[in-house]
Structure formats: C-alpha cells, structure tokens
Design an enzyme around this catalytic site. Structure first.
Site, PDB file in Angstrom:
ATOM      1  N   SER B 120     -17.273  27.072  65.747  1.00 30.52           N
ATOM      2  CA  SER B 120     -18.367  26.763  66.740  1.00 30.52           C
ATOM      3  C   SER B 120     -19.331  25.531  66.276  1.00 30.52           C
ATOM      4  O   SER B 120     -19.718  25.013  67.187  1.00 30.52           O
ATOM      5  CB  SER B 120     -19.131  27.881  67.347  1.00 30.52           C
ATOM      6  OG  SER B 120     -19.778  28.519  66.264  1.00 30.52           O
ATOM      7  N   LYS B 157     -25.223  29.178  65.929  1.00 31.17           N
ATOM      8  CA  LYS B 157     -25.711  28.309  67.232  1.00 31.17           C
ATOM      9  C   LYS B 157     -26.744  27.469  67.040  1.00 31.17           C
ATOM     10  O   LYS B 157     -27.673  27.812  65.879  1.00 31.17           O
ATOM     11  CB  LYS B 157     -25.811  28.915  68.481  1.00 31.17           C
ATOM     12  CG  LYS B 157     -24.549  29.718  68.896  1.00 31.17           C
ATOM     13  CD  LYS B 157     -23.454  28.614  69.697  1.00 31.17           C
ATOM     14  CE  LYS B 157     -22.426  29.679  70.327  1.00 31.17           C
ATOM     15  NZ  LYS B 157     -21.617  30.482  69.114  1.00 31.17           N
TER      16      LYS B 157
END
Lengths: 201, 201
Positions: B120, B157
């Site tokens: 990610s 994130k």
DNA sequence: GATATTGGTTATCATTTGAAAACCTATCAT
DNA sequence: ATGATAGGTTTTCAAATGATAACCAATATC
C-alpha cells in the site's frame, strides 16, 4: 562451540550481563565477588578455560581486557559516511557525518552507513537520502546491490557478472547500465549493501 | 546536545571507535597516547567537559570507567511486532518476532518495529517485508505516515485531516483511500512511522 | 591406584591506572 | 589589561588490577 561447565557458564553470563549494564567488562575481582570466592586465581582459570574453548578473548596485562566472542559490543556504533574513497585494501571513509548504533546481528567487519544520493535505485525502493548499510567486500554475487566506485564517486548499483563483462544496473528505467568488459577498465566494488534505513521523523 | 570543541570531539570519537574495536573503553593513558599528549590531566579535563555536557558518564575510581551516552543506556532493544492490537491507551503488541537494537536518537517512548505487509505504500518506497519503526501516538499531522487500525488490522497509510473528514491515503495508485467523515466511524491511530528499515542480506 | 581436570585459598608483587598538585601557554571576550 | 577558558607538562601517590607461587580438595577417567 565446545561444551563448558555450569560454573564456567555462570562466569560467562555474569560478564555478559556486566557488559550490558556498564558498557565495559568486569575486573577479575569483580567476577570473584559475584562468584563469592576470594582471590583471583579461580577466576583466571575459568577465563583460561573459556578462552581455550573460544567463548572469549583476553587482552593480557590490560585491566578489564575481556572480549566476548560474537559481541565486540552487542550493539556496534556504525559511522555514517558522507563520502567513500576507494583506497585499497580497505576503503577509507571521509566525512563521517555521525554515528548510529545498530544491532550486531546485522554487522560484521567494518560495516558502515552510506548516505544515498540520487534516484538510481528507485525501483528497488531506495530513495535519495536513505542510509545504506554497507559491508565492505571486493567481490559480489549476481543481483547483489553493491557500492561501486565509478569516476571516483561511490554509486549504488545492482551487480551482474556475465561471461565477458560486468554490468552495474541501476534500478531506474531512465538510466543506462554501466558495462565493463573483461580486461577493459576496472570495477572497484567497495562493498555489499546489507540493509537500508530511512529516518522519517 | 551542547556544543563541544573539535578536540573534545576527537576524544569522543576515539573512545567510540575504541569501544567498537575492543569491547571496552580506553584508559586515560590510552586516550592520551592517541592525542599524542603526555600526562593524563589534559584527558581528565576533556572527559570532565564531555561529562558536564552529557556526552558520557564516568565511574570514578574504576579503570576504563567511561560510559558513552547513546550506548549502554541509549541503545534500545526494540521489539519487532508481527501483529498490533489496538488496545487503549497503549496498543498491545502480539507476536513479537524478534528484537533489534537501535540508536536512541530514533527512539522515544514505547517505540516498536512493525513488519509491513502489502504494497500500500509502494510509492513512498516502502516494500512488503520492510520494518517500520513506529512511535505510538493517538494523533498525527498532515502527510505523516501512520499505522492505523482498519477492520482490526494494522495498515500503513499517509494521514490527511480535512475540515469534515479524515483521509488515509495509500501511496499506491491502484488503491483507494479510506475516508472517514467526522462523527461517522472511528479512526484509531496507533502511531507514527518514524523510520523504515529493510534488511537485505 | 595413578593422574588429570576443575575449582578453590592465601599471599605477594609489579604494573596499570585514576587522581591530583603545581605550574605553563595560548586564545578570546569583556 | 584582565580574567575566563581550553589545553597542556611534569611529577607524585594511592588504589585498582593482572599475574603468579605454593598449596588444597573433590571428582572424574584410565
């Protein structure tokens, strides 16, 4: 490793703990105190036995001159080099910016950090400004990431040896590999990159 | 840290190198020999100065009783967590895979390593298998890379707080951001990523 | 039974080592 | 000019420390 007696193990564990707590090894008498024995001869014999079996080295005549095998220090202080100059047989390191402590399991020999400049390894997720942990060695295996001297500058490249040439491949689609044919020119491998560290704070 | 003179820096570097090479600190006379001075008083003064400025501690009366700040004490052993569970107020760490020692300049509080799973954050040059150094904190600044709990799983994130929502943005063009509007649902920030380490060996 | 090996005691000695006194010499800011 | 500070020399001393001698005792091992 050769087996040791429980008493010798006791000595070894005490020394290891002492080094952890104090940053330097104990004296003979400090060890004797822990074993609750008087006199240093018993301790000397244990140390002799442990040295013979390869568990430690001793610096004779020097106080606290006990060096535990496999942990020069449990953590090593690694110089962070700004510039690496290819001197032989050991590369000289200039411009030591700083020092970082790191786990010894990652460190052997004269390992050092090199600050990465440029984007030549961007596809290997190595960014400008990262710290490459470099173990000095003159040779490399295929696909190793190495620090090589090119035009007097240290660069990071992936190493490939083919039948008739050596290729230093950047992990960046926009950059061309450096190819050195056997007998033409010289490739000086400074070392192999064994880790990447990137401070983000 | 308070500033030191170049001579004091020389002493400090010598001690650090000596400890690395030998596993124990040098004596006053060994330091004096390196500085090419005779007598130990000059060395004592340097050590006093360095101690006052917090660069080292001394164990008076004890031979080689020099403890470098940023070593014994300031090197921390950091757990490497496989799984993080969001418990409050401190996140509990399960599945401690291992421990790594690392410089304390990078560590405060209950810092830990988290093994990164998935791609990610690939555009931030963070790869599957990397170790993220995480400092636990419940809040974050815009553009910080954070560890957040989503569906009971810890993910990395990039953090953005807007007027009416919080956005957790993956650094991967093929992945969608997670948006949580104020009052709807909850975002549990586990901590901020303050470093990335990737062993390559 | 002879003999290593391990682990120990007490005592002694030469060095190593930290600490300190007395004093010297630059440099630099007030 | 005048201290303060960094850095140094030579000398001296006491304590810490490694090394060794002479000797003892338990426990294996052959």
């Amino acid at each position: 490793m050769q087996p040791i007696t429980s008493r010798q193990r006791e000595v070894l564990d005490y020394i290891a703990g002492f080094v952890d707590r104090n940053g330097y090894p104990p004296t003979l008498r400090e060890i004797a105190g822990h074993l609750k024995v008087s006199g240093t001869l018993g301790v000397m014999k244990h140390l002799d036995a442990l040295e013979q079996r390869g568990y430690l080295r001793r610096q004779s005549g020097s106080s606290r001159g006990i060096i535990l095998a496999g942990r020069t220090a449990q953590t090593a202080s690694i110089p962070v080099a700004g510039v690496v100059r290819a001197g032989l047989p050991q590369p000289a390191i200039e411009d030591i910016e700083d020092r970082l402590a790191i786990d010894c399991s990652l460190v052997k020999g004269g390992t050092f950090f090199l600050r990465v400049r440029g984007d030549s390894m961007i596809n290997a997720a190595v960014m400008d400004g990262d710290l490459a942990l470099v173990r000095p060695q003159a040779t490399a295996e295929n696909r190793d990431i190495v620090v090589a001297m090119v035009d007097g500058e240290a660069t990071l490249k992936r190493f490939y040896r083919c039948e008739d040439h050596i290729r230093l491949q950047p992990e960046n689609p926009g950059m061309e590999p450096i190819i050195v044919r056997n007998g033409e020119g010289e490739v000086a491998i400074v070392g192999k990159v064994v880790g990447i560290y990137r401070p983000l704070d």
